[in-house]
Scaffold this motif. Structure first.
Motif, PDB file in Angstrom:
ATOM      1  N   TYR A  17      40.882  25.701  12.625  1.00 50.73           N
ATOM      2  CA  TYR A  17      41.252  25.373  11.259  1.00 50.73           C
ATOM      3  C   TYR A  17      42.720  25.725  11.071  1.00 50.73           C
ATOM      4  CZ  TYR A  17      36.303  25.016   9.893  1.00 50.73           C
ATOM      5  OH  TYR A  17      34.981  24.644   9.760  1.00 50.73           O
TER       6      TYR A  17
ATOM      7  N   ARG B 106      41.725  25.814   3.492  1.00 48.23           N
ATOM      8  CA  ARG B 106      41.681  25.784   4.947  1.00 48.23           C
ATOM      9  C   ARG B 106      41.033  24.462   5.375  1.00 48.23           C
ATOM     10  NH1 ARG B 106      39.911  31.373   7.665  1.00 48.23           N
ATOM     11  NH2 ARG B 106      41.533  31.989   6.190  1.00 48.23           N
ATOM     12  N   GLU B 107      41.666  23.798   6.342  1.00 46.35           N
ATOM     13  CA  GLU B 107      41.141  22.504   6.768  1.00 46.35           C
ATOM     14  C   GLU B 107      40.766  22.531   8.247  1.00 46.35           C
ATOM     15  OE1 GLU B 107      43.843  19.199   6.792  1.00 46.35           O
ATOM     16  OE2 GLU B 107      45.460  20.321   7.729  1.00 46.35           O
ATOM     17  N   LEU B 108      39.726  21.786   8.580  1.00 49.83           N
ATOM     18  CA  LEU B 108      39.278  21.686   9.962  1.00 49.83           C
ATOM     19  C   LEU B 108      40.239  20.788  10.735  1.00 49.83           C
ATOM     20  CD1 LEU B 108      37.073  22.244  12.111  1.00 49.83           C
ATOM     21  CD2 LEU B 108      35.934  20.179  11.302  1.00 49.83           C
TER      22      LEU B 108
ATOM     23  N   GLN C 247      45.702  26.518   7.671  1.00 45.23           N
ATOM     24  CA  GLN C 247      45.875  26.718   6.238  1.00 45.23           C
ATOM     25  C   GLN C 247      47.339  26.944   5.917  1.00 45.23           C
ATOM     26  OE1 GLN C 247      43.653  30.048   4.604  1.00 45.23           O
ATOM     27  NE2 GLN C 247      43.474  29.011   2.639  1.00 45.23           N
TER      28      GLN C 247
END
Length: 120
Positions: A37, A45-47, A39
């Motif tokens: 992830y 928070r992004e995958l 951020q």
């Protein structure tokens, strides 16, 4: 307990490459997923990249063709090879590991994060 440690972040120029590593250790019976992830301040928070124990992988559209995740199941490690880096890839990168412990219960663990900065 389970420990997750990332390494390999740093400062790189536009178009450069970095390789992140993540190692899990401790009370591990099996590892289900090892995902990356990222951020940035003020954002969720992004995958970025996901991998299962069966070697299936998925990537965010923004990194497809540039990032590659690979697992070493024997060493409980996962790597993220990042090529053709862009300033918008600047973020703190986190490793998330879903582990089944010897108790039979499954838990999710996060690493401490590693900063990646891409300069233009």
């Amino acid at each position: 307990q389970v420990q997750v440690v990332e390494s390999g972040g740093g400062l790189v120029q536009f178009g450069g490459s970095l390789r992140l590593s993540c190692a899990a250790s401790g009370d591990i019976f099996s590892i289900e997923t090892m995902d990356w992830y990222r951020q940035t301040p003020g954002k969720q928070r992004e995958l970025v990249a996901a991998s299962t124990s069966g070697a299936n992988t998925n990537y965010a559209d923004s990194v497809k063709g540039r990032f590659t995740t690979s697992r070493d199941n024997a060493k409980n490690t996962v790597h993220l090879q990042m090529n053709s880096l862009k300033p918008e890839d600047t973020a703190v990168y986190y490793c998330n590991v879903v582990v089944t412990r010897h108790s039979g219960y499954t838990y999710s663990y996060w690493g401490q994060g590693t900063q990646v900065t891409v300069s233009s």
